[in-house]
Design an enzyme around this catalytic site. Structure first.
Site, short mmCIF file in Angstrom:
data_model
loop_
_atom_site.label_atom_id
_atom_site.label_comp_id
_atom_site.label_asym_id
_atom_site.label_seq_id
_atom_site.Cartn_x
_atom_site.Cartn_y
_atom_site.Cartn_z
N GLU A 102 0.83 -1.21 0.00
CA GLU A 102 0.00 0.00 0.00
C GLU A 102 0.86 1.25 0.00
O GLU A 102 2.01 1.24 0.47
CB GLU A 102 -0.89 0.02 1.25
N ASP A 103 0.29 2.33 -0.50
CA ASP A 103 1.00 3.60 -0.46
C ASP A 103 0.93 4.24 0.92
O ASP A 103 1.94 4.68 1.47
CB ASP A 103 0.46 4.58 -1.52
N ASP A 106 -4.13 5.39 6.51
CA ASP A 106 -4.64 6.56 7.21
C ASP A 106 -5.53 6.08 8.36
O ASP A 106 -5.03 5.78 9.44
CB ASP A 106 -5.39 7.42 6.17
N PHE A 155 -1.90 16.00 4.73
CA PHE A 155 -2.16 15.46 3.39
C PHE A 155 -0.90 15.57 2.54
O PHE A 155 -0.29 16.63 2.42
CB PHE A 155 -3.31 16.20 2.71
N ARG A 168 1.32 12.59 -8.93
CA ARG A 168 1.91 11.28 -8.61
C ARG A 168 3.36 11.17 -9.08
O ARG A 168 4.14 10.38 -8.54
CB ARG A 168 1.12 10.16 -9.30
P1 5GP Z 1 -7.70 4.66 4.97
O1 5GP Z 1 -8.78 3.68 4.66
O2 5GP Z 1 -6.51 4.05 5.66
O3 5GP Z 1 -8.25 5.84 5.76
O4 5GP Z 1 -7.31 5.30 3.60
C1 5GP Z 1 -6.24 4.95 2.87
C2 5GP Z 1 -6.29 5.59 1.52
O5 5GP Z 1 -6.62 6.99 1.61
C3 5GP Z 1 -4.94 5.54 0.86
O6 5GP Z 1 -4.77 4.34 0.15
C4 5GP Z 1 -4.96 6.77 -0.01
O7 5GP Z 1 -5.58 6.47 -1.24
C5 5GP Z 1 -5.83 7.75 0.74
N1 5GP Z 1 -5.02 8.71 1.54
C6 5GP Z 1 -4.94 8.77 2.88
N2 5GP Z 1 -4.12 9.77 3.28
C7 5GP Z 1 -3.64 10.34 2.15
C8 5GP Z 1 -2.73 11.43 1.89
O8 5GP Z 1 -2.17 12.08 2.79
N3 5GP Z 1 -2.47 11.71 0.59
C9 5GP Z 1 -3.05 11.03 -0.44
N4 5GP Z 1 -2.72 11.39 -1.67
N5 5GP Z 1 -3.91 9.99 -0.23
C10 5GP Z 1 -4.20 9.66 1.04
MG MG Z 2 -4.11 3.65 -1.71
#
Ligand code: 5GP
Ligand code: MG
Length: 177
Positions: A102-103, A106, A155, A168
């Site tokens: 995963e990238d 959050d 963010f 990206r």
């Molecule tokens: P989660 O379900 O853990 O809240 O969300 C994860 C997803 O939210 C990540 O895979 C990504 O797509 C998006 N996301 C969460 N934080 C960021 C951020 O700081 N920047 C970007 N570009 N995407 C984020």
């Molecule tokens: Mg993602």
């Protein structure tokens, strides 16, 4: 300070490419050691992890396979918001040691849902490998076996991560100003 303009927003450099590469190499070495002899199957999650996965996999020095997956969003009406379904899983993961790439994690809700979905196909093991984790944003407990860096609740864009589809294609990671 080096800044990046993405559409209407301004970002400032927060993690330089050299530091990213150092952490990616460290995690790749950990995985190579832990997974030796297990022929793991990497499952990078598109689109955000495409650059991370490309760098990580080139540093992994054990036999392994790669198969990309994607999350399709649909509007959920539950309290946790949008539910995202795992699509594109082309490989049979039964009995495999899978590593989700995963990238960023959050709230952790996406990853929790993904683990639950993959678990139904009886893999030998599921490990989570995330480039970035926002520890203060986590809403659910999920195992994160491999992580390159923890970041504050801001963010970010770059190195595969986007703002509204753009931003990206950078070597460094930037934080919203
Ligand atoms: P989660 O379900 O853990 O809240 O969300 C994860 C997803 O939210 C990540 O895979 C990504 O797509 C998006 N996301 C969460 N934080 C960021 C951020 O700081 N920047 C970007 N570009 N995407 C984020
Ligand atoms: Mg993602």
């Amino acid at each position: 300070m080096e800044t990046l303009q993405v559409k209407d927003k301004t970002f400032a450099i927060s993690i330089p490419a050299a530091e990213i590469q150092q952490q990616v190499r460290r995690v790749a070495a950990e995985i190579s050691k832990d997974m030796a002899g297990r022929d793991p199957l990497f499952l990078p999650v598109l689109n955000g992890s495409f650059i991370f996965a490309a760098d990580l996999l080139r540093e992994v020095n054990i036999p392994c396979e790669v198969s990309f997956i994607k999350l399709a969003s649909y509007q959920g009406t539950n309290s946790t918001g949008t539910i995202r379904e795992v699509i594109g899983l082309a490989s049979d993961i039964t009995g495999r040691d899978v590593i989700i790439v995963e990238d960023i994690i959050d709230s952790g809700l996406t990853m929790a849902h993904m683990i639950e979905t993959l678990q139904k196909q009886n893999p030998a093991s599921i490990s989570v490998c995330s480039l970035l984790v926002k520890p203060d944003a986590l809403k659910v407990q999920i195992p994160i076996h491999y992580r390159c860096m923890d970041i504050p609740n801001d963010f970010i864009v770059g190195y595969g991560l986007d703002y509204d589809g753009f931003g990206r294609n950078t070597k460094d990671i930037y934080t919203l100003v």
